[in-house]
Design a protein around this motif. Structure first.
Motif, PDB file in Angstrom:
ATOM      1  N   UNK A   1     -60.345-119.808  -6.660  1.00  0.00           N
ATOM      2  CA  UNK A   1     -60.594-119.096  -7.917  1.00  0.00           C
ATOM      3  C   UNK A   1     -60.227-117.627  -7.794  1.00  0.00           C
ATOM      4  N   UNK A   2     -60.637-117.013  -6.670  1.00  0.00           N
ATOM      5  CA  UNK A   2     -60.352-115.592  -6.489  1.00  0.00           C
ATOM      6  C   UNK A   2     -58.849-115.369  -6.326  1.00  0.00           C
TER       7      UNK A   2
ATOM      8  N   UNK B   1     -55.665-113.438  -8.836  1.00  0.00           N
ATOM      9  CA  UNK B   1     -54.851-112.300  -8.377  1.00  0.00           C
ATOM     10  C   UNK B   1     -53.364-112.537  -8.524  1.00  0.00           C
ATOM     11  N   UNK B   2     -52.940-113.766  -8.796  1.00  0.00           N
ATOM     12  CA  UNK B   2     -51.503-114.059  -8.846  1.00  0.00           C
ATOM     13  C   UNK B   2     -51.125-114.777 -10.138  1.00  0.00           C
ATOM     14  N   UNK B   3     -49.825-114.853 -10.364  1.00  0.00           N
ATOM     15  CA  UNK B   3     -49.303-115.612 -11.500  1.00  0.00           C
ATOM     16  C   UNK B   3     -48.430-116.742 -10.984  1.00  0.00           C
ATOM     17  N   UNK B   4     -48.971-117.471 -10.005  1.00  0.00           N
ATOM     18  CA  UNK B   4     -48.241-118.590  -9.412  1.00  0.00           C
ATOM     19  C   UNK B   4     -49.178-119.781  -9.364  1.00  0.00           C
TER      20      UNK B   4
ATOM     21  N   UNK C   1     -48.059-104.439  -9.028  1.00  0.00           N
ATOM     22  CA  UNK C   1     -48.386-105.862  -9.131  1.00  0.00           C
ATOM     23  C   UNK C   1     -48.741-106.248 -10.567  1.00  0.00           C
ATOM     24  N   UNK C   2     -49.463-105.367 -11.227  1.00  0.00           N
ATOM     25  CA  UNK C   2     -49.861-105.690 -12.591  1.00  0.00           C
ATOM     26  C   UNK C   2     -48.634-105.779 -13.488  1.00  0.00           C
ATOM     27  N   UNK C   3     -47.704-104.871 -13.294  1.00  0.00           N
ATOM     28  CA  UNK C   3     -46.461-104.969 -14.056  1.00  0.00           C
ATOM     29  C   UNK C   3     -45.785-106.305 -13.814  1.00  0.00           C
ATOM     30  N   UNK C   4     -45.707-106.620 -12.546  1.00  0.00           N
ATOM     31  CA  UNK C   4     -45.085-107.886 -12.155  1.00  0.00           C
ATOM     32  C   UNK C   4     -45.785-109.055 -12.846  1.00  0.00           C
ATOM     33  N   UNK C   5     -47.115-109.021 -12.824  1.00  0.00           N
ATOM     34  CA  UNK C   5     -47.869-110.084 -13.491  1.00  0.00           C
ATOM     35  C   UNK C   5     -47.533-110.136 -14.967  1.00  0.00           C
ATOM     36  N   UNK C   6     -47.421-108.957 -15.534  1.00  0.00           N
ATOM     37  CA  UNK C   6     -47.227-108.911 -16.974  1.00  0.00           C
ATOM     38  C   UNK C   6     -46.008-109.738 -17.382  1.00  0.00           C
TER      39      UNK C   6
ATOM     40  N   UNK D   1     -62.513-114.936 -11.148  1.00  0.00           N
ATOM     41  CA  UNK D   1     -61.077-115.061 -11.415  1.00  0.00           C
ATOM     42  C   UNK D   1     -60.482-113.732 -11.867  1.00  0.00           C
ATOM     43  N   UNK D   2     -61.325-112.777 -12.173  1.00  0.00           N
ATOM     44  CA  UNK D   2     -60.835-111.425 -12.477  1.00  0.00           C
ATOM     45  C   UNK D   2     -61.578-110.467 -11.561  1.00  0.00           C
ATOM     46  N   UNK D   3     -61.323-110.573 -10.304  1.00  0.00           N
ATOM     47  CA  UNK D   3     -62.137-109.909  -9.279  1.00  0.00           C
ATOM     48  C   UNK D   3     -62.135-108.392  -9.431  1.00  0.00           C
TER      49      UNK D   3
END
Lengths: 253, 253, 253, 253, 253, 253, 253, 253
Positions: free
Chosen positions: B187-188, B192-195, C39-44, F157-159
């Motif tokens: 969950x954690x 943190x990722x988009x994969x 990283x946040x940009x990347x996620x976006x 999930x949003x640590x």
């Protein structure tokens, strides 16, 4: 595409109407079960007289009516399980001969009354509360063209009632045995006969009966070896299985 | 029978060597998947480089040796999972290049070292006791031709260790996340990722961990939506699934 | 505080506008994620096109309407899952273009119709009663910018129907496979393809189906290795996971 | 006391050799089943050829030897299930013709080789690890005088192997279907035939297979209606049930 | 990187040794917890005197010895739980002052004997078989610098023994209550005191005790409201939690 | 009979008003707790300010009103948990100052506003749906005379959201941590603080969340050692336990 | 057919009125329990005064009325369990003397007030919510002709209340002990007496009480050896069992 | 402190040897059960002849020997349950008259052979594998001074064997009924008698018997109302409970 069509394909090639390449191509795109006609024919014989079936919960009376209407176009017998009185009234609009069995909520339309097997199916049940499930099995088994009789209220805590009915038990070719609570009846019945016993646990009980799980587990652990089990409250499934057993003992065409 | 053979059948009819009836008859007896060659060819491409795999528990070292010997005849890569040191010694008789990974008990023979996909698979694990399952995933994923890296001992009770490795997490195309006990890591990580995150519960723990069931249930209920779960301790399965994900992102031939 | 702000902090020190001590102090009190902008940009990028989502059960129609209204201010696409017809009517007040999918109870507002990934997601389901969950997956996956198709009513007891659709199966980049009762479909489907199969157990069934637990367990124990599982009835989660798989195969910007 | 003896009792009274009181007294102390001779005779016919059976676990090799020795005095056929090689050696001391089947640990002594039913019993199994249970069913069913054949390694993840054997499936009068892990095979098989399918879950698997519980639950929830289930690993019980089904289709004497 | 280092970074910029850009860049790559020194310092105070701990199962005596050796370099107190006599002998090689508590299998090395809290921790247990878990709690709590006493064999079926010890119960600041079987002791104890009661279920029992699950469930359902529960057999965890409670009542530095 | 009365009994004997036999006899029939007054006094101090509590489900609004009326005669503070709006209206008839907290359904009457402990209790919760249980804990803990603050919507999930609030976390003397679904929050929180964390699983979730069982199990298996657990949805119980912890750190009178 | 009739059968043969063959034939068709008259007579004595009982759930008020009407024809005492107020009103139409016990929903008609046993049955219960089940036991036990008393609200978290009632506990010949939640009361009570304690778990509780399963398991694992358990909420069953115990201690006729 | 001592306390005050204050003080510190002598005396009578009991598993033969040695100092009868042959040899060193019952592993020393109750306890068991548990009950019940008889191998699948023994069943004052697998025997037996039936589930079975859980659940759901249940394999507990039932029917002194 049946065997006839495949033959025509080869004949077309033989006659030069089709190139081998075109014929092979056409064959590639066939659904593969079309090649299995012999088996399907064979199945058809065994499946004759099996009713189309509707599981009513979660459907509206209108939906049930409409489904039955369409089923009746190609199937003489139709069964609706776990239906309400309102559903039955709707179904009677499209089939005046529909019978509603109130205890089990089964609606049965039987236009093909052929007897597809001669062995007797006996439905035995333990307590009064188990009768709805037992009745579902009786109605379904009759609709599938079996001779069916039943023996209700012969729970194991009053073993005498069961012992006096051994004659009936021993005449059955297949027994469907319905019980909730501790689910002990199939073990006792199976010990009294030399026939296959299909055990149906019911959700009858409270507390540690866990809506039929206790009965289910007890039946799976039967010390009698001629017992097999179906899902909780599955009277219909037991009737199907019993029908298969009954029919497989008929001479095949 | 491949397309070529079907074509020959039609040609034989065309040429009069075979009657349409005989050809139709012969066709009836074909296993149906023989007609599906195009799809099988297609599969073959995606399956290239997948190792033959032996699940060692319940087999003798001799049996493992013999199975590996036969597999090596047609497969360049072979994996034995949950093997013992003794099994590894036997396997080395038939494959000197076999590598034994002691923590996971994996024996890997890798003769085809082609990289079949370019995306990075990252294997993350929570506690020291989870490493054997994580290592099984690492070894298997490498043998399947993926670039693999790992990140161990980043359990959620010391969240700082995980937070400092976000760079590595965000670079992965697929993440395999291995955890026992409360199974909270996926969950954690997934947050943190988009994969896609493939969660592997382990049987690590005692008492109410119920040999991995608690971790399994926790992972199935993840509040992150990019988590899917495989069976308890199934590092190998996670590697297979990750490989499929990784390869499906490659341009198809 | 983004990178720009941090740079300004250092520049302020450089220019003597701030003492090192004051700057260090200010830095101490920053929320730590502010440092993670790259990283946040990347996620976006990867998260573009993901809809805002509302889980409707337990909310009043008024609450759903109000939440959707606020979401639409910053998100072009909004999804409400497991909603009622009454909720849909309320939502249409604030978004005339809202679509209500009655089987699954999904309300979809899609104003960003960009296709964020090119791989095909195929949603396969076993019985008629599984369709609501399957439809939830279809609607959600479409809203997330994937090409989606479906294949319903291909349960394993009539394996022929499935076998004739192998072409469609093999074209999918990711498959979502929805089944209740014995949950056998994902194993069969996964054996026919070389793509990741996301299994969704449904609560369809009765008795020993235990509201989807049986299907869930069966799927976790699949003998096919390209299967991973999400929670019972979680069509939405399967769509999210499939989207992640699908997008991770796109070239990154 | 059979009918003959009861008749003699009445004749003794008729002839004045016994007072009515003494006769009534003697009758009171009879085990009640002695009165049911017709049924017992009838049973005897159906039970002919059923082997005496020993469940070996928990017994010493000496005990097994001794039990078999005594059984052979009145029963031509004897079966020992889940025995060890050492037990088999001991049994061979008292029965040189005893056969030891190593995979299932079955010891079979077959001196009555009469065929008591003509229908074919087919034992189908999914994975290699399921073979021991399947073999137990095969050995037992043969010892009970049935024609038996088998079809192994046709698991659902490689559905093609099963599809090419439909001919054999459709010839069986009864099918015993053995599978562990997700337990999906019986549903697929039952959908291909019009015969009763007896499902045997095996304890094959790990993690969330829960020693066969997952397979058991899956089978109980089969979407095919011609499936009934026996206990986990109960190959012997399936053979008994199949024999009952098979024999009940024979003409009765 | 501690506060000092951050300060130096800003000073370097101030002094022109570093450009703002380079400093910002360097800051980006810092692990984020390095910024949290104040909190970490604060933690350090509360954590003083907490022993390093090794969970022995699954490790070899050599591994335990080696781990303890390394731990002693930086930690004055070390605890090994669930160890064997052989492990204890190995540990004594590196720490002659190691104490082995045979009932619980705890190895304790205590070089920092500071009392970190003044409240009394009382460990209460129900049956003789619960003593190993209770002793693990006692040993661990002492090693953590608490005043600890215990009260064994005061199970609820002999309530008199417990009632005569109410004086001791009411003196405790925190109570650890250890019980297996029906797990009733915490409810009774909690009703007699106005202190927090930490319940530890044990795996003591057989049959329907399900290795501690029954005791665990009973404790979670305590009708007393000052009871909280830890995992089965987790004497160590209870000691940690009790220590936290005990220390949080100390004046903070 | 308090100490005074016992003293009078002895004095009566001393003065010859009562024979030793009569006095002994009278003593025999005393309820035994009457002898324990010192302890009861001691308890009274710790119990001061604890509200009388009513668990509303299963009671009518009239019954709740009547119970509250009677409680107010001797207790300044009263709490009704899981009440409805209708119940709140009835309670306001007898206590105009009753506060109704709609999310949790708590009715609080607080006339004794003494602060019985100085340590801060912090209530942390994961998702929006967990707020009702968290609010029950907040309301109850305030009524018990604790300083209480809360931190909602900091799911794992949003640590990042949680990480930015570490300052608040570390200031708390006791933390109540409320979470449903995978129940991961207490492990993460407990890893960030050196205080006791009381974990409250909620019944939030669906499918394999099993109405809070998954969260409960996860919390019991926390890899952090400063976590103890109360029953599902038991916000009130967590508040009681936290109050005990908080008060036990106060100097005793 | 009783002993007399069997004697007449033999006499008829003796007198030549019946051939031995005809007599044997007639005997064959007797229900076997007809031979067991002595035992049945014996039972009748012990069963005297047992009420006819109706389990109301699932029946309409009309059905309950009708069943009671028929029962009253042959049974002086009738009990309806878990009935509603509406059912009670209907029953009063046919039996003005019917008593409705509102807490348990028991309707009792007692026309035979004979005391069939002299030992005292004491019904003890833990919390207020357990009273309905306790009352069902009280009402049923009285109707069965036992002297019954009760002791409510003596839960283990306030052990003093129980300790002051030891006199009453020790006077009982049989104790029925009713408790939900952690189900600890029977262990404590059984430790205080030398009488059999029948434990009745109730479905009182929430969360991990699992509708009485926790209490049930706790009671089965009682560390006191004079405890036996009945199903969840089964106050009626406990009364039956207690009556059997109580009567078996009476001198037999 | 017994009544005598309390009397002396009052006499000391009467005689001026003790001030009322000092006497009251001393009384305060008495264990409260010391006041309950009458009840304890009463208990003593009922407890006469109850053996001291050792549960052997987890103890060494030396420990068992030592415990028995100490027990024999004050108790004429001693029982060791689930002991090994080696333990029995050790016990014989200290008690030559110790009897070892090999099936159940019970060691019995019986020096007080008084018959403490006259009612007959009958132990009934289902299968051969249930005999060890049944024997434990027989040995224990005899040691407690009851007349005991047994009836083995009367499982429900061969109901005739049970039906022929109804005479013995109806003579028993209490019946202990031992069964594994489906646990059906108690229901059948209880239906045949008017005595209390104590059901003992055994862990006999495999697969879905779940080590006795299935039998346990079945017994709890018995459709006969004179059945109560003890823990799995708890033959000893059943004997204790039966003894309590048996003795409570004796006239009290």
């Amino acid at each position: 595409m049946n065997k006839q069509q495949i033959l025509q394909l080869f004949e077309a090639v033989q006659k030069g109407k089709l190139t081998p390449e075109a014929a092979a191509e056409r064959l590639q795109h066939l659904p593969d079960e079309d090649l299995g006609f012999a088996k399907i024919d064979h199945h058809r014989v065994l499946r004759q007289g099996m009713p189309e079936t509707v599981y009513a919960p979660g459907k509206t009376p209108e939906q049930v009516e409409e489904i039955v209407r369409r089923m009746l176009r190609h199937s003489p017998n139709v069964l609706v399980t776990r239906a309400t009185r309102v559903m039955a009234a709707r179904v009677k609009r499209v089939a005046k001969d529909a019978q509603f069995h109130t205890l089990s909520g089964s609606i049965a339309i039987r236009r093909d009354t052929t007897q597809y097997a001669r062995g007797a199916i006996l439905v035995v049940s333990a307590g009064t509360s188990d009768i709805p499930v037992a009745e579902e099995a009786v109605v379904a088994a009759e609709l599938m063209g079996n001779p069916v009789s039943h023996l209700y209220d012969v729970g194991v805590a009053g073993i005498h009632r069961l012992m006096t009915r051994r004659e009936e038990l021993s005449k059955a070719r297949v027994i469907i045995c319905v019980a909730g609570m501790e689910g002990a009846l199939p073990s006792v019945v199976a010990g009294l006969v030399a026939a296959p016993v299909i055990a149906v646990p019911t959700s009858v009980g409270y507390g540690a009966s866990f809506k039929g799980v206790t009965a289910l587990l007890a039946m799976l652990n039967s010390c009698a070896s001629n017992v097999a089990v179906v899902n909780i409250d599955n009277g219909f499934g037991a009737a199907c299985f019993a029908t298969m057993v009954n029919r497989c003992s008929e001479p095949r065409p």
